[in-house]
Motif scaffolding. Sequence first.
Motif, PDB file in Angstrom:
ATOM      1  N   VAL A  63       0.869  -1.174   0.000  1.00 42.41           N
ATOM      2  CA  VAL A  63       0.000   0.000   0.000  1.00 42.41           C
ATOM      3  C   VAL A  63       0.905   1.223   0.000  1.00 42.41           C
ATOM      4  CG1 VAL A  63      -1.750   1.319   1.252  1.00 42.41           C
ATOM      5  CG2 VAL A  63      -1.821  -1.183   1.281  1.00 42.41           C
ATOM      6  N   ALA A  64       0.736   2.102  -0.982  1.00 46.23           N
ATOM      7  CA  ALA A  64       1.583   3.287  -1.076  1.00 46.23           C
ATOM      8  C   ALA A  64       0.712   4.525  -1.190  1.00 46.23           C
ATOM      9  CB  ALA A  64       2.519   3.179  -2.276  1.00 46.23           C
ATOM     10  N   TRP A  65       1.070   5.538  -0.425  1.00 49.70           N
ATOM     11  CA  TRP A  65       0.260   6.759  -0.359  1.00 49.70           C
ATOM     12  C   TRP A  65       1.085   7.967  -0.800  1.00 49.70           C
ATOM     13  CZ3 TRP A  65      -0.068   9.952   4.631  1.00 49.70           C
ATOM     14  CH2 TRP A  65      -0.891  11.068   4.442  1.00 49.70           C
ATOM     15  N   SER A  66       0.490   8.800  -1.646  1.00 53.06           N
ATOM     16  CA  SER A  66       1.053  10.081  -2.044  1.00 53.06           C
ATOM     17  C   SER A  66       2.443   9.900  -2.660  1.00 53.06           C
ATOM     18  CB  SER A  66       1.071  11.019  -0.826  1.00 53.06           C
ATOM     19  OG  SER A  66       1.356  12.339  -1.210  1.00 53.06           O
ATOM     20  N   LEU A  67       3.463  10.606  -2.181  1.00 53.17           N
ATOM     21  CA  LEU A  67       4.802  10.448  -2.749  1.00 53.17           C
ATOM     22  C   LEU A  67       5.365   9.067  -2.475  1.00 53.17           C
ATOM     23  CD1 LEU A  67       6.480  13.919  -2.062  1.00 53.17           C
ATOM     24  CD2 LEU A  67       5.326  13.107  -4.125  1.00 53.17           C
ATOM     25  N   GLY A  68       4.758   8.349  -1.533  1.00 48.77           N
ATOM     26  CA  GLY A  68       5.159   6.967  -1.291  1.00 48.77           C
ATOM     27  C   GLY A  68       4.919   6.066  -2.488  1.00 48.77           C
ATOM     28  N   VAL A  69       4.026   6.473  -3.398  1.00 45.80           N
ATOM     29  CA  VAL A  69       3.795   5.687  -4.619  1.00 45.80           C
ATOM     30  C   VAL A  69       5.063   5.674  -5.469  1.00 45.80           C
ATOM     31  CG1 VAL A  69       2.436   5.540  -6.748  1.00 45.80           C
ATOM     32  CG2 VAL A  69       1.312   6.143  -4.588  1.00 45.80           C
ATOM     33  N   TRP A  70       5.654   6.855  -5.663  1.00 46.03           N
ATOM     34  CA  TRP A  70       6.901   6.908  -6.438  1.00 46.03           C
ATOM     35  C   TRP A  70       8.019   6.179  -5.703  1.00 46.03           C
ATOM     36  CZ3 TRP A  70      11.823   8.584  -5.536  1.00 46.03           C
ATOM     37  CH2 TRP A  70      12.673   8.667  -6.643  1.00 46.03           C
ATOM     38  N   VAL A  71       8.103   6.388  -4.388  1.00 40.80           N
ATOM     39  CA  VAL A  71       9.162   5.740  -3.609  1.00 40.80           C
ATOM     40  C   VAL A  71       9.060   4.225  -3.742  1.00 40.80           C
ATOM     41  CG1 VAL A  71      10.130   5.385  -1.315  1.00 40.80           C
ATOM     42  CG2 VAL A  71       9.342   7.657  -1.980  1.00 40.80           C
ATOM     43  N   ALA A  72       7.859   3.692  -3.550  1.00 37.03           N
ATOM     44  CA  ALA A  72       7.671   2.241  -3.646  1.00 37.03           C
ATOM     45  C   ALA A  72       8.118   1.717  -4.996  1.00 37.03           C
ATOM     46  CB  ALA A  72       6.206   1.886  -3.404  1.00 37.03           C
ATOM     47  N   ALA A  73       7.713   2.411  -6.049  1.00 37.95           N
ATOM     48  CA  ALA A  73       8.012   1.940  -7.403  1.00 37.95           C
ATOM     49  C   ALA A  73       9.494   1.983  -7.722  1.00 37.95           C
ATOM     50  CB  ALA A  73       7.228   2.773  -8.418  1.00 37.95           C
ATOM     51  N   ASN A  74      10.246   2.788  -6.968  1.00 38.39           N
ATOM     52  CA  ASN A  74      11.655   2.959  -7.279  1.00 38.39           C
ATOM     53  C   ASN A  74      12.612   2.331  -6.275  1.00 38.39           C
ATOM     54  OD1 ASN A  74      12.168   4.977  -9.755  1.00 38.39           O
ATOM     55  ND2 ASN A  74      10.238   5.515  -8.757  1.00 38.39           N
ATOM     56  N   VAL A  75      12.086   1.830  -5.155  1.00 44.93           N
ATOM     57  CA  VAL A  75      12.992   1.218  -4.170  1.00 44.93           C
ATOM     58  C   VAL A  75      12.676  -0.244  -3.885  1.00 44.93           C
ATOM     59  CG1 VAL A  75      13.363   3.467  -3.064  1.00 44.93           C
ATOM     60  CG2 VAL A  75      11.726   1.857  -2.056  1.00 44.93           C
ATOM     61  N   ILE A  76      11.443  -0.678  -4.119  1.00 44.33           N
ATOM     62  CA  ILE A  76      11.109  -2.089  -3.911  1.00 44.33           C
ATOM     63  C   ILE A  76      11.684  -2.902  -5.071  1.00 44.33           C
ATOM     64  CG2 ILE A  76       9.269  -3.779  -3.603  1.00 44.33           C
ATOM     65  CD1 ILE A  76       9.549  -1.791  -1.296  1.00 44.33           C
ATOM     66  N   SER A  77      12.403  -3.941  -4.760  1.00 42.53           N
ATOM     67  CA  SER A  77      13.050  -4.738  -5.802  1.00 42.53           C
ATOM     68  C   SER A  77      12.025  -5.333  -6.764  1.00 42.53           C
ATOM     69  CB  SER A  77      13.851  -5.879  -5.164  1.00 42.53           C
ATOM     70  OG  SER A  77      14.285  -6.793  -6.145  1.00 42.53           O
ATOM     71  N   PRO A  78      12.300  -5.256  -8.069  1.00 43.25           N
ATOM     72  CA  PRO A  78      11.399  -5.874  -9.056  1.00 43.25           C
ATOM     73  C   PRO A  78      11.250  -7.380  -8.849  1.00 43.25           C
ATOM     74  CG  PRO A  78      12.974  -4.410 -10.125  1.00 43.25           C
ATOM     75  CD  PRO A  78      13.426  -4.561  -8.702  1.00 43.25           C
ATOM     76  N   GLU A  79      12.181  -7.986  -8.124  1.00 46.94           N
ATOM     77  CA  GLU A  79      12.116  -9.422  -7.862  1.00 46.94           C
ATOM     78  C   GLU A  79      11.142  -9.764  -6.728  1.00 46.94           C
ATOM     79  OE1 GLU A  79      16.080 -10.665  -7.116  1.00 46.94           O
ATOM     80  OE2 GLU A  79      16.807 -10.136  -9.122  1.00 46.94           O
ATOM     81  N   THR A  80      10.680  -8.766  -6.001  1.00 49.13           N
ATOM     82  CA  THR A  80       9.738  -8.999  -4.910  1.00 49.13           C
ATOM     83  C   THR A  80       8.374  -9.367  -5.486  1.00 49.13           C
ATOM     84  OG1 THR A  80      10.887  -7.418  -3.477  1.00 49.13           O
ATOM     85  CG2 THR A  80       8.618  -7.996  -2.888  1.00 49.13           C
ATOM     86  N   VAL A  81       7.856 -10.514  -5.107  1.00 51.03           N
ATOM     87  CA  VAL A  81       6.539 -10.962  -5.588  1.00 51.03           C
ATOM     88  C   VAL A  81       5.467 -10.348  -4.702  1.00 51.03           C
ATOM     89  CG1 VAL A  81       5.052 -12.931  -6.032  1.00 51.03           C
ATOM     90  CG2 VAL A  81       7.515 -13.108  -6.469  1.00 51.03           C
ATOM     91  N   LEU A  82       4.591  -9.564  -5.303  1.00 51.03           N
ATOM     92  CA  LEU A  82       3.527  -8.890  -4.567  1.00 51.03           C
ATOM     93  C   LEU A  82       2.187  -9.550  -4.857  1.00 51.03           C
ATOM     94  CD1 LEU A  82       4.574  -5.187  -5.263  1.00 51.03           C
ATOM     95  CD2 LEU A  82       5.039  -6.525  -3.198  1.00 51.03           C
ATOM     96  N   HIS A  83       1.430  -9.801  -3.803  1.00 52.13           N
ATOM     97  CA  HIS A  83       0.068 -10.311  -3.964  1.00 52.13           C
ATOM     98  C   HIS A  83      -0.842  -9.227  -4.494  1.00 52.13           C
ATOM     99  CE1 HIS A  83      -4.029 -11.221  -2.277  1.00 52.13           C
ATOM    100  NE2 HIS A  83      -3.772 -12.332  -2.919  1.00 52.13           N
TER     101      HIS A  83
END
Length: 217
Positions: A63-83
């Motif tokens: 769950v990402a809110w506000s500027l956290g949306v950009w942060v999540a998309a740029n710091v969470i590893s693409p290899e992380t499997v998200l439900h």
Amino acid sequence: MEIKKTRNNGATKLVLCLAGWSATPEAFGHLEAGEDTDVWICYDYRDLSFTGELDRYRQIDLVAWSLGVWVAANVISPETVLHSATAINGTGLPIDDTYGIPTAIFRGTLENVNNEGMNRFNRRMCGSRELLATYQHFPARPATELKEELLNLYNNISRDKHPGGIDWTKAFGSTHDMIFPTGNQRNYWQGLCPFTEIDAPHYPFKVWKQWKEITNR
């Protein structure tokens, strides 16, 4: 980046929340999670390094809110499997006249990060006296710290305008958002994932009582 593990009981599921700029974990404290679910709140983006160990979870709901949306998309590893991956009142292009916060407004906010400027920002974020009174009970971070955080975000977003690699499941946009224009959110999410408008201000979390109301697919 700070990570507050508000629930860390060795569960098999995780709600991973990336807060917006200036927020503290207490802003999400009323949201309930099941006994099988841990909850981590990420905040304070003066440093954008994510150090959380996610391997032991069999289900991760982002769950990402506000500027956290950009942060999540740029710091969470693409290899992380998200439900699931839910964006709330934010986009992958957060400093943008069409798809994010208009550039002049973002810069104006950055130039006025002081005690009075934060009071104005919080009034706009909450939208009503009642919600503002609730929000003001949460611990406030020093304005000097918040300015460092927003400057770091501004520099990184301006340098890398890539929207990141997360496959978003859905997005929510508040109809009374006075921070992140609803129309710009609508422009961004069109064709990317389902976009639902909710009757709320930029800080919308009082709409929900449980995390699963946000994360359910």
